[in-house]
Design a protein around this motif. Sequence first.
Motif, PDB file in Angstrom:
ATOM      1  N   VAL A 113       0.859  -1.195   0.000  1.00  0.00           N
ATOM      2  CA  VAL A 113       0.000   0.000   0.000  1.00  0.00           C
ATOM      3  C   VAL A 113       0.892   1.241   0.000  1.00  0.00           C
ATOM      4  O   VAL A 113       0.773   2.137  -0.848  1.00  0.00           O
ATOM      5  N   THR A 114       1.832   1.279   0.943  1.00  0.00           N
ATOM      6  CA  THR A 114       2.687   2.459   1.127  1.00  0.00           C
ATOM      7  C   THR A 114       3.611   2.693  -0.063  1.00  0.00           C
ATOM      8  O   THR A 114       3.750   3.818  -0.545  1.00  0.00           O
ATOM      9  N   CYS A 115       4.222   1.591  -0.525  1.00  0.00           N
ATOM     10  CA  CYS A 115       5.208   1.728  -1.593  1.00  0.00           C
ATOM     11  C   CYS A 115       4.548   2.189  -2.898  1.00  0.00           C
ATOM     12  O   CYS A 115       5.143   2.978  -3.639  1.00  0.00           O
ATOM     13  N   ASP A 133       9.730  10.655   4.291  1.00  0.00           N
ATOM     14  CA  ASP A 133       9.548  10.876   5.727  1.00  0.00           C
ATOM     15  C   ASP A 133       8.653   9.767   6.318  1.00  0.00           C
ATOM     16  O   ASP A 133       7.528   9.557   5.882  1.00  0.00           O
ATOM     17  N   GLY A 134       9.212   9.061   7.320  1.00  0.00           N
ATOM     18  CA  GLY A 134       8.428   8.022   8.006  1.00  0.00           C
ATOM     19  C   GLY A 134       8.492   6.670   7.317  1.00  0.00           C
ATOM     20  O   GLY A 134       7.574   5.855   7.447  1.00  0.00           O
ATOM     21  N   PHE A 135       9.563   6.399   6.642  1.00  0.00           N
ATOM     22  CA  PHE A 135       9.705   5.154   5.886  1.00  0.00           C
ATOM     23  C   PHE A 135      11.195   4.880   5.671  1.00  0.00           C
ATOM     24  O   PHE A 135      11.939   5.832   5.384  1.00  0.00           O
ATOM     25  N   LYS A 192       0.619   2.864  21.969  1.00  0.00           N
ATOM     26  CA  LYS A 192       0.789   1.769  20.994  1.00  0.00           C
ATOM     27  C   LYS A 192       1.828   2.143  19.932  1.00  0.00           C
ATOM     28  O   LYS A 192       2.619   1.308  19.498  1.00  0.00           O
ATOM     29  N   ARG A 193       1.836   3.410  19.523  1.00  0.00           N
ATOM     30  CA  ARG A 193       2.790   3.840  18.481  1.00  0.00           C
ATOM     31  C   ARG A 193       4.229   3.762  18.991  1.00  0.00           C
ATOM     32  O   ARG A 193       5.131   3.398  18.257  1.00  0.00           O
ATOM     33  N   ILE A 194       4.384   4.138  20.271  1.00  0.00           N
ATOM     34  CA  ILE A 194       5.740   4.065  20.853  1.00  0.00           C
ATOM     35  C   ILE A 194       6.186   2.602  20.928  1.00  0.00           C
ATOM     36  O   ILE A 194       7.333   2.271  20.623  1.00  0.00           O
TER      37      ILE A 194
HETATM   38  N1  LIG Z   1       5.775   3.681   6.648  1.00  0.00           N
HETATM   39  C1  LIG Z   1       4.650   3.984   7.295  1.00  0.00           C
HETATM   40  C2  LIG Z   1       4.441   5.290   7.810  1.00  0.00           C
HETATM   41  C3  LIG Z   1       3.263   5.567   8.476  1.00  0.00           C
HETATM   42  N2  LIG Z   1       2.334   4.593   8.614  1.00  0.00           N
HETATM   43  C4  LIG Z   1       1.074   4.845   9.361  1.00  0.00           C
HETATM   44  C5  LIG Z   1       1.221   4.312  10.768  1.00  0.00           C
HETATM   45  C6  LIG Z   1       1.640   5.541  11.526  1.00  0.00           C
HETATM   46  O1  LIG Z   1       1.365   5.408  12.890  1.00  0.00           O
HETATM   47  C7  LIG Z   1       0.779   6.598  10.847  1.00  0.00           C
HETATM   48  C8  LIG Z   1       1.207   8.035  10.999  1.00  0.00           C
HETATM   49  O2  LIG Z   1       2.476   8.193  10.431  1.00  0.00           O
HETATM   50  P1  LIG Z   1       3.217   9.606  10.426  1.00  0.00           P
HETATM   51  O3  LIG Z   1       4.516   9.434   9.739  1.00  0.00           O
HETATM   52  O4  LIG Z   1       2.289  10.648   9.936  1.00  0.00           O
HETATM   53  O5  LIG Z   1       3.443   9.850  11.960  1.00  0.00           O
HETATM   54  P2  LIG Z   1       4.505  10.806  12.685  1.00  0.00           P
HETATM   55  O6  LIG Z   1       4.809  11.915  11.729  1.00  0.00           O
HETATM   56  O7  LIG Z   1       5.681   9.980  13.033  1.00  0.00           O
HETATM   57  O8  LIG Z   1       3.783  11.320  13.894  1.00  0.00           O
HETATM   58  O9  LIG Z   1       0.802   6.218   9.470  1.00  0.00           O
HETATM   59  C9  LIG Z   1       2.545   3.333   8.094  1.00  0.00           C
HETATM   60  O10 LIG Z   1       1.706   2.472   8.226  1.00  0.00           O
HETATM   61  N3  LIG Z   1       3.698   3.050   7.430  1.00  0.00           N
END
Ligand SMILES: Nc1ccn([C@H]2C[C@H](O)[C@@H](COP(=O)(O)OP(=O)(O)O)O2)c(=O)n1
Length: 239
Positions: A113-115, A133-135, A192-194
């Motif tokens: 989905v993400t890619c 960002d975030g990957f 949960k995110r942490i």
């Molecule tokens: N590679 C990723 C990035 C984000 N996600 C989903 C799961 C994450 O908790 C949410 C939010 O991501 P986001 O990067 O916006 O969060 P932060 O900026 O770190 O607060 O998106 C994901 O499933 N896969």
Amino acid sequence: MLSCSLGSQWNNFQTVSLLFRQRQATIQQLDHIFQHYSNGIMSSFATKAKVVFVLGGPGAGKGTQCSRIADRFRFTHLSTGDLLREEGSREGSQYGTMIEEHMRDGKILPVDVTCSLLEKAIKSSGNSMFLIDGFPRNQDNLDGWNRRMSSKVDMQFVLFFDCTEEDCVKRCLKRGLNGSGRIDDNLETLKKRIQTYNKHSLPIIQYFQGTGQIKTIDAGPDADQVFSQVESAFLASGF
Ligand SMILES: Nc1ccn([C@H]2C[C@H](O)[C@@H](COP(=O)(O)OP(=O)(O)O)O2)c(=O)n1
Ligand SMILES: Nc1ncnc2c1ncn2[C@@H]1O[C@H](COP(=O)(O)OP(=O)(O)O)[C@@H](O)[C@H]1O
């Protein structure tokens, strides 16, 4: 006499037409060979898109710093979270429910989905320098990227925003109180995110530390001070 000369003319015609067909076939073969080699030469000269991965805990300041880097160094900022939220709220998206559930539970979505979203955004951007960002946030993200994308781009380095858990939680809660509208800026989801970050994302950061591809930034100070570290890191890499 007449039939004999017609016969020899017919033979000549057949020979010429055979030679003509052989010539066409040879030209086609040469064309094919030329195309094959010229494609190889062209692709070895073509510059690949440059990619910087940006990692760090939730609320570490990745988005804040990415928009400054984008302004200063002409990168396109691709926030994985934003791309997923956009897709989740797109009418008719087959992933809407899945994205909402994963985000609320602090879970990471399957890489396909993400890619796909990242690849589409890269292709349509018109730029050749990207902050992702975030990957990659877990092993599935990294494996999927390596399968689908790693040969198409040049990954430069990983920018890691090192932030304490306490600061991460405080910043996300404040972001929520300031009206982010995000379904995951609340204490229950943040816990949960942490957990997800510690269990699944930190090993990826450690992996990149092992390969020598990480640039670590102290994300604790204010945004200006963080940016001066970031700026130095990009300048030192020739940007
Ligand atoms: N590679 C990723 C990035 C984000 N996600 C989903 C799961 C994450 O908790 C949410 C939010 O991501 P986001 O990067 O916006 O969060 P932060 O900026 O770190 O607060 O998106 C994901 O499933 N896969
Ligand atoms: N260095 C910093 N110090 C204090 N607050 C910050 C800093 N950097 C960002 N913030 C704030 O913290 C929140 C999270 O920042 P953000 O850039 O969205 O983080 P991330 O993209 O890592 O989740 C935002 O409200 C932002 O304004």
